[in-house]
Scaffold this active site. Sequence first.
Site, PDB file in Angstrom:
ATOM      1  CE1 TYR A 116      -4.312  -2.407   5.101  1.00 21.14           C
ATOM      2  CE2 TYR A 116      -3.544  -0.355   4.352  1.00 21.14           C
ATOM      3  CZ  TYR A 116      -3.906  -1.410   4.140  1.00 21.14           C
ATOM      4  OH  TYR A 116      -3.956  -1.889   2.741  1.00 21.14           O
ATOM      5  CB  SER A 166      -1.026  -0.079   1.398  1.00 26.06           C
ATOM      6  OG  SER A 166      -1.748   1.422   1.427  1.00 26.06           O
TER       7      SER A 166
END
Length: 221
Positions: free
Chosen positions: A160, A147
Amino acid sequence: MSGELAGRVIAITGATGGIGRALCLAAAAEGAQLVLLARNERKLRALHAELEQIVPGKALMAPLDLEKAVAADYDRIAAAIEQQYGRLDGLVHCAALLGTLTPIDQYDVPAWCRVLHVNLTAAFALTQVLLPALRKSADASIIFTSSGVGRRGRAYWGAYAVSKFAVEGFMQVLADELAGNSTVRVNAINPGKVRTTMRRQAYPSENLLSLPLPETVVEPY
């Protein structure tokens, strides 16, 4: 190229949702034999039935809850792959938890641990137990899903983002370890903005229709 994955045995986590599901359908259409890894057995059976219409008999269901799995669960998956195929040509990590978008000083500790466990520790455990099968392939590939917030930290992305930074590091360590003594390749892909449930959770006010569908980002995988 059409059929370029013919005969390849590929295990995909998060197989029933988002990019994982799109990747399963695309790989099946290219002739791959799939090991479908997901926690929701109802969705897993539905996906398996759909794949049976495309490539009958070429998908193996492997229920696995990465948050709750213990060593015996991972061993069961490895044994099933060994018995069914004798090798593994690809392992794709698509499963992940978002957690909450919260300042660090307010982040719930159990939630932090769950996100780190599913996104990092479980991925490590599954990769480790499947490495013997991957080494039996003449040309195997391990792919992690990364990501943008795992390459440049952003406020409030908490566990995350940290987990994705760690996945990038794990990928590099493993790639360096395997480079000189195996034919196993190890990479990470950042698919960018995609129209998924996780994206809606992260950006609830965003117009999802403006984002690309998961089917449009599978080619790099």
